[in-house]
Design an enzyme around this catalytic site. Structure first.
Site, PDB file in Angstrom:
ATOM      1  CD1 TRP A 151      -0.294  -1.620   3.077  1.00 57.16           C
ATOM      2  CD2 TRP A 151       0.593   0.408   3.328  1.00 57.16           C
ATOM      3  NE1 TRP A 151       0.484  -1.646   4.209  1.00 57.16           N
ATOM      4  CE2 TRP A 151       1.033  -0.403   4.389  1.00 57.16           C
ATOM      5  CE3 TRP A 151       1.034   1.742   3.273  1.00 57.16           C
ATOM      6  CZ2 TRP A 151       1.899   0.058   5.381  1.00 57.16           C
ATOM      7  CZ3 TRP A 151       1.887   2.204   4.268  1.00 57.16           C
ATOM      8  CH2 TRP A 151       2.303   1.368   5.305  1.00 57.16           C
ATOM      9  CB  ALA A 177      -2.201  -3.407  -0.036  1.00 60.10           C
ATOM     10  N   GLY A 228       6.373  -6.482  -0.534  1.00 58.41           N
ATOM     11  CA  GLY A 228       5.679  -6.386   0.747  1.00 58.41           C
ATOM     12  C   GLY A 228       6.630  -6.731   1.875  1.00 58.41           C
ATOM     13  CB  SER A 229       6.003  -7.461   5.386  1.00 55.99           C
ATOM     14  OG  SER A 229       5.128  -8.567   5.281  1.00 55.99           O
ATOM     15  CD  GLU A 248      12.649  -6.001  -5.342  1.00 58.83           C
ATOM     16  OE1 GLU A 248      13.200  -5.269  -4.503  1.00 58.83           O
ATOM     17  OE2 GLU A 248      13.286  -6.633  -6.204  1.00 58.83           O
ATOM     18  CG  LEU A 249      10.859  -9.537   0.648  1.00 57.41           C
ATOM     19  CD1 LEU A 249      11.329 -10.815   1.318  1.00 57.41           C
ATOM     20  CD2 LEU A 249       9.382  -9.618   0.321  1.00 57.41           C
ATOM     21  CB  CYS A 282      10.946  -0.772   0.925  1.00 57.29           C
ATOM     22  SG  CYS A 282      11.145  -0.192  -0.752  1.00 57.29           S
TER      23      CYS A 282
HETATM   24  P1  NAD Z   1       2.312  -7.028   3.566  1.00 58.26           P
HETATM   25  O1  NAD Z   1       3.320  -8.102   3.389  1.00 58.26           O
HETATM   26  O2  NAD Z   1       1.478  -7.020   4.774  1.00 58.26           O
HETATM   27  O3  NAD Z   1       1.301  -7.020   2.342  1.00 58.26           O
HETATM   28  C1  NAD Z   1       1.743  -6.947   1.011  1.00 58.26           C
HETATM   29  C2  NAD Z   1       0.730  -7.618   0.120  1.00 58.26           C
HETATM   30  O4  NAD Z   1       0.687  -9.003   0.443  1.00 58.26           O
HETATM   31  C3  NAD Z   1      -0.696  -7.114   0.281  1.00 58.26           C
HETATM   32  O5  NAD Z   1      -1.290  -7.049  -0.993  1.00 58.26           O
HETATM   33  C4  NAD Z   1      -1.359  -8.187   1.110  1.00 58.26           C
HETATM   34  O6  NAD Z   1      -2.739  -8.249   0.881  1.00 58.26           O
HETATM   35  C5  NAD Z   1      -0.649  -9.432   0.598  1.00 58.26           C
HETATM   36  N1  NAD Z   1      -0.660 -10.570   1.514  1.00 58.26           N
HETATM   37  C6  NAD Z   1      -0.767 -10.577   2.859  1.00 58.26           C
HETATM   38  N2  NAD Z   1      -0.736 -11.844   3.330  1.00 58.26           N
HETATM   39  C7  NAD Z   1      -0.600 -12.657   2.269  1.00 58.26           C
HETATM   40  C8  NAD Z   1      -0.498 -14.060   2.111  1.00 58.26           C
HETATM   41  N3  NAD Z   1      -0.524 -14.896   3.150  1.00 58.26           N
HETATM   42  N4  NAD Z   1      -0.343 -14.562   0.870  1.00 58.26           N
HETATM   43  C9  NAD Z   1      -0.295 -13.747  -0.192  1.00 58.26           C
HETATM   44  N5  NAD Z   1      -0.393 -12.400  -0.116  1.00 58.26           N
HETATM   45  C10 NAD Z   1      -0.535 -11.854   1.103  1.00 58.26           C
HETATM   46  O7  NAD Z   1       3.125  -5.675   3.399  1.00 58.26           O
HETATM   47  P2  NAD Z   1       2.532  -4.196   3.481  1.00 58.26           P
HETATM   48  O8  NAD Z   1       2.304  -3.887   4.911  1.00 58.26           O
HETATM   49  O9  NAD Z   1       1.425  -4.009   2.517  1.00 58.26           O
HETATM   50  O10 NAD Z   1       3.764  -3.344   2.919  1.00 58.26           O
HETATM   51  C11 NAD Z   1       4.778  -2.894   3.718  1.00 58.26           C
HETATM   52  C12 NAD Z   1       6.016  -3.743   3.551  1.00 58.26           C
HETATM   53  O11 NAD Z   1       6.394  -3.788   2.174  1.00 58.26           O
HETATM   54  C13 NAD Z   1       7.220  -3.183   4.271  1.00 58.26           C
HETATM   55  O12 NAD Z   1       7.948  -4.214   4.891  1.00 58.26           O
HETATM   56  C14 NAD Z   1       8.031  -2.568   3.147  1.00 58.26           C
HETATM   57  O13 NAD Z   1       9.399  -2.414   3.417  1.00 58.26           O
HETATM   58  C15 NAD Z   1       7.782  -3.518   2.054  1.00 58.26           C
HETATM   59  N6  NAD Z   1       8.081  -2.884   0.753  1.00 58.26           N
HETATM   60  C16 NAD Z   1       9.173  -3.305   0.059  1.00 58.26           C
HETATM   61  C17 NAD Z   1       9.507  -2.697  -1.139  1.00 58.26           C
HETATM   62  C18 NAD Z   1      10.694  -3.155  -1.943  1.00 58.26           C
HETATM   63  O14 NAD Z   1      10.741  -2.848  -3.129  1.00 58.26           O
HETATM   64  N7  NAD Z   1      11.653  -3.847  -1.379  1.00 58.26           N
HETATM   65  C19 NAD Z   1       8.728  -1.663  -1.626  1.00 58.26           C
HETATM   66  C20 NAD Z   1       7.624  -1.254  -0.884  1.00 58.26           C
HETATM   67  C21 NAD Z   1       7.300  -1.881   0.306  1.00 58.26           C
END
Ligand code: NAD
Length: 482
Positions: A151, A177, A228-229, A248-249, A282
């Site tokens: 998000w 998200a 994501g995370s 990409e975490l 991130c």
């Molecule tokens: P998140 O991992 O909670 O969610 C990311 C996505 O994964 C969402 O669309 C969510 O609905 C989905 N998701 C959640 N559980 C899942 C599952 N069990 N199976 C499949 N999909 C699932 O992360 P967030 O809170 O939305 O984003 C923040 C995180 O993203 C931070 O850790 C940030 O550093 C990271 N991030 C990394 C980069 C990068 O390029 N390295 C860029 C932006 C954000």
């Protein structure tokens, strides 16, 4: 909540479709509901996968020029709809309108870049030991890509997969998200307006544990793109085991400031990397390691930038920082700051939530000194508008603090000593090290991703790196028969 509120839909096989259930989209600046979103089940996800599977052979067979033209057309539609998409993004994500507008402009650039690069993608001919053989390689699409996005940059991050994915001939099932699904619909409308063939890009909105899980684990998806995370990334790697994937975490800096650094530059970069998008980046500053001789003047400079920010509704003119996006991130930011202060860190500025501004999600831009190695604000990604500063005595201690991290995404090193800068740049296992620049510097054609052995991810996004990652190398040998 009123039923007069707009009901948004999934986009599957070229049609907007409702899901069996719905969930509310909320404005983080006020807490008020702004739309109804589909709350999709696994059947919706499977329908989208089936549509992408039906479309994949014909789409892969299209000449790259046709696929590139679609990307150029999508970029044009995004440009036309820029203010509408940006307004939706700002309303739902919480970033100031000017930052949202910049994000949407970059999204159009991402489609144009993919179109340009796709025409230059090539295989090669390779020498063979066997004289009867002529050997060549082709780059082929993988098929259906499952794309799961966060998000914090809800328009740009999806484009990092969608544009290279479709231009190389893959088809896509994308789930955004939940808290930024309106922006996803706005982007999808631009793709629809550009007349993407049915099934080439499908959008399924819902909870990650349901929709995300289904699309990454389903046998008919052939590759995974996830941002994501680290926790979700690990789960996705298990559920999508065996599929090629880009993960990409998270990251946690550091930004390093040595005794000889240009403090004005370093402070500006630290503030920019911690306070834009309310620190929900991130590659954010994450944590600062500063030589003890400069901690105080550096912290004071960053605090000045912090105090310059105007918090408020991101759609109001002049506001430079909006609310955090959701309750989870707000709770983590509060917890990290409160624990650091309770453990002896000093608040130079900020440190408080500002519910008086409209919701519980506003948090002051914050600068902390006296942060120690074991504090959570140093060890974990905070993902908020905070600059936690740790002090070091010499290069050895700086190296030890820099290496003492599970993350390895993006680092900034401020020093006038190039030898020292290179020593740190080469030793820290991060994907990116910026010398005399903040950790957030990156351009969309440059490689971006986590360092090996860290929690920050696998693979490289950006320009040709994504085109390579989303395609498969095939070797073809021809035997000369006479
Ligand atoms: P998140 O991992 O909670 O969610 C990311 C996505 O994964 C969402 O669309 C969510 O609905 C989905 N998701 C959640 N559980 C899942 C599952 N069990 N199976 C499949 N999909 C699932 O992360 P967030 O809170 O939305 O984003 C923040 C995180 O993203 C931070 O850790 C940030 O550093 C990271 N991030 C990394 C980069 C990068 O390029 N390295 C860029 C932006 C954000």
């Amino acid at each position: 909540m009123s039923d007069a509120i707009e009901q948004l839909c999934n986009f599957i096989d070229g049609r907007w479709e409702e899901a069996p259930d719905r969930m509310a989209a909320v404005n983080p600046a006020t807490g008020g509901q702004v739309a109804w979103l589909p709350k999709s089940d696994r059947v919706c996800a499977r329908n989208a996968i089936a549509a992408a599977k039906r479309a994949k052979t014909a789409w892969a067979a299209e000449p790259v020029w046709r696929r590139a033209n679609l990307c150029v057309a999508i970029a044009a539609r995004i440009d036309e709809q820029r203010s509408e998409i940006a307004r939706t993004l700002s309303l739902e994500q919480g970033k100031p309108l000017v930052q949202a507008t910049g994000e949407v402009a970059k999204a159009a650039d991402g489609f144009r870049l993919a179109a340009e690069l796709a025409k230059q993608t090539r295989g090669e001919t390779l020498p063979a030991e066997d004289p009867s053989k002529l050997v060549m390689t082709l780059r082929q699409p993988r098929g259906v890509y499952a794309v799961v996005t966060p998000w914090n940059y809800p328009v740009n991050i999806p484009v990092e997969y969608l544009a290279p994915g479709i231009v190389t001939g893959n088809t896509i099932v994308w789930t955004p998200a939940p808290t930024t699904s309106m922006a996803a619909v706005a982007l999808m409308r631009a793709i629809e307006a550009a007349e993407a063939p049915n099934g080439v890009v499908n959008l399924v909105i819902g909870e990650g544990q349901t929709v995300g899980d289904e699309i990454v684990s389903h046998p008919d998806t052939n590759g995974v793109g996830f941002t994501g995370s680290p926790e979700t990334g690990r789960r996705i790697a298990e559920r999508g085991a065996g599929k090629p994937r880009l993960l990409e975490l998270g990251g946690n800096g550091p930004l390093m400031v040595f005794g000889d650094a240009d403090l004005d530059r370093a402070a500006k970069a630290a503030a920019n990397g911690a306070f834009s998008n309310a620190g929900q980046i991130c590659a954010a500053t994450g944590r600062v390691l500063a030589h003890r001789s400069v901690v105080e003047p550096f912290a004071e400079r960053v605090a000045r930038h912090a105090r310059d920010h105007i918090l408020g509704d991101p759609l109001h003119q002049g506001v430079t920082m909006g609310p955090l996006n959701n309750a989870n991130v707000a709770a983590k930011v509060r917890q990290h700051v409160d624990e650091a202060v309770a453990g002896g860190a000093t608040l130079v500025t900020g440190g408080r939530p500002r519910p008086d501004l409209g919701s519980d999600l506003f948090f002051e831009p914050t600068v902390l000194t006296g942060v120690t190695r074991e504090m959570r604000i140093n060890r974990e990604e905070t993902f908020g508008p905070v600059v936690p500063i740790l002090s070091f005595n010499d290069d050895d201690e700086a190296m030890s603090l820099a290496l003492d991290s599970e993350y390895g995404l993006s680092v900034g090193v401020f020093t006038e000593n190039l030898g020292r800068a290179l020593k740190f740049a080469e030793a820290i296992p991060a994907g990116i090290v910026n010398i005399n620049e903040g950790s957030t510097y990156w351009e969309i054609h440059l490689p971006f991703g986590g360092g090996v052995g860290t929690k920050s991810g696998v693979g490289r996004l950006g320009g040709r790196f994504t085109l390579e990652a989303m395609t498969e190398v095939k070797m073809i040998s021809i035997t000369r028969t006479h």
